[in-house]
Write an enzyme that holds these catalytic residues in place. Structure first.
Site, PDB file in Angstrom:
ATOM      1  N   HIS A  49       1.425   4.666  -2.232  1.00 50.96           N
ATOM      2  CA  HIS A  49       1.785   3.285  -1.934  1.00 50.96           C
ATOM      3  C   HIS A  49       3.272   3.312  -1.590  1.00 50.96           C
ATOM      4  O   HIS A  49       3.930   4.343  -1.702  1.00 50.96           O
ATOM      5  CB  HIS A  49       1.610   2.395  -3.171  1.00 50.96           C
ATOM      6  CG  HIS A  49       0.194   2.208  -3.608  1.00 50.96           C
ATOM      7  ND1 HIS A  49      -0.691   1.380  -2.953  1.00 50.96           N
ATOM      8  CD2 HIS A  49      -0.483   2.709  -4.663  1.00 50.96           C
ATOM      9  CE1 HIS A  49      -1.854   1.384  -3.593  1.00 50.96           C
ATOM     10  NE2 HIS A  49      -1.759   2.184  -4.632  1.00 50.96           N
ATOM     11  N   CYS A  89      -5.151   5.015  -1.657  1.00 51.33           N
ATOM     12  CA  CYS A  89      -5.642   4.840  -3.027  1.00 51.33           C
ATOM     13  C   CYS A  89      -7.105   4.370  -3.078  1.00 51.33           C
ATOM     14  O   CYS A  89      -8.002   5.174  -2.815  1.00 51.33           O
ATOM     15  CB  CYS A  89      -4.687   3.914  -3.776  1.00 51.33           C
ATOM     16  SG  CYS A  89      -4.730   4.178  -5.552  1.00 51.33           S
TER      17      CYS A  89
HETATM   18  N1  GLN Z   1      -9.141   1.373  -8.553  1.00 51.75           N
HETATM   19  C1  GLN Z   1      -8.677   2.681  -8.168  1.00 51.75           C
HETATM   20  C2  GLN Z   1      -8.130   3.517  -9.304  1.00 51.75           C
HETATM   21  O1  GLN Z   1      -7.636   3.013 -10.282  1.00 51.75           O
HETATM   22  C3  GLN Z   1      -7.619   2.545  -7.077  1.00 51.75           C
HETATM   23  C4  GLN Z   1      -6.345   1.877  -7.559  1.00 51.75           C
HETATM   24  C5  GLN Z   1      -5.407   1.528  -6.427  1.00 51.75           C
HETATM   25  O2  GLN Z   1      -5.822   1.379  -5.294  1.00 51.75           O
HETATM   26  N2  GLN Z   1      -4.139   1.365  -6.733  1.00 51.75           N
HETATM   27  O3  GLN Z   1      -8.196   4.726  -9.224  1.00 51.75           O
END
Ligand code: GLN
Length: 237
Positions: free
Chosen positions: A192, A91
């Site tokens: 995740h 992510c």
């Molecule tokens: N901040 C990034 C987004 O919203 C990654 C979010 C995350 O790692 N869950 O795309």
């Protein structure tokens, strides 16, 4: 000789239990009789340039920008990749590996350009279960559907040098029907879960690369049960 695993800035990049990826690598290495040495790198501390596997998790926009700036300053991740190390980035970590991503104010920020991807914003934040069928570019032997959880606003576009890791069958992933990206031994994904607990074959591939041989898949009943539970949960909807 042990496999060196570098957990990069888990205090900045570690949302949704992503720290479990390093735990999964360590556990599977033990089952396979492989010794591992884990280095948890805190912001401000030196990133090792000689790790075999670098692991980056997800993070909020502000933490993501701080991690990207620190990794730029270090240069060690790029050096490790040049020396043949593998990277698993989830992510925010995935977005950091690309050319650019958007910061909390929506301004493009420079990534590390280790993956030929750029990230802007989805119209609607992607939150929920993510299922994706490994693509022809996924590491050899990975054929079972990947399961995970996604929570991101980023829409990731792949350039010609990055190949999709998988095709989305439920959820959003990159935002164009593909999920994640792979280039050599660098893997970025929105899974995740933690990703490697839900998809232990990816962990075995990363460890296999590090030791220079393919590892047989050790199927653990609990892992298979969890996997089936997530598949049932999503397909029942
Ligand atoms: N901040 C990034 C987004 O919203 C990654 C979010 C995350 O790692 N869950 O795309």
């Amino acid at each position: 000789m042990s496999v060196k695993i570098a957990s990069i800035y888990p205090t900045l990049l570690g949302t949704y239990g992503d720290g479990g990826n390093v735990a999964a690598l360590t556990h599977l290495a033990t089952l396979h009789g492989i010794a591992v040495e884990v280095t948890e790198v805190s912001p401000g501390h030196t990133v090792p340039h000689d790790a075999d596997i670098y692991v980056l998790g997800g993070g909020e926009d502000t933490a993501q920008s701080a991690a990207a700036a620190a990794l730029h300053a270090s240069g060690a991740l790029a050096e490790g990749v040049k020396n043949g190390a593998s990277v698993l980035a989830i992510c925010a970590g995935y977005q950091i590996l690309g050319h650019t991503f958007l910061d909390a104010e929506g301004k493009p920020s420079a990534g590390l350009a280790l993956l030929d991807v750029t990230t802007d914003r989805l119209d609607t934040r992607a939150v929920g279960e993510l299922l994706a069928q490994p693509s022809e570019f996924a590491p050899a032997g990975l054929t079972e559907v990947f399961t995970g959880y996604e929570n991101h606003g980023g829409h990731t576009h792949l350039g010609p040098d990055a190949k999709p890791l998988a095709t989305v069958t439920h959820g959003v992933g990159n935002g164009d029907g593909t999920e994640g990206a792979i280039s050599g031994r660098v893997i970025g994904t929105y899974l995740h879960g933690p990703c490697l607990v839900r998809n232990p074959r990816i962990a075995e591939r990363l460890l296999g690369w590090a030791v220079g041989r393919d590892l047989d898949h050790i199927v653990e009943a609990e892992v298979e049960a969890l996997r089936q539970e997530r598949l049932d949960f999503v397909t029942k909807k």
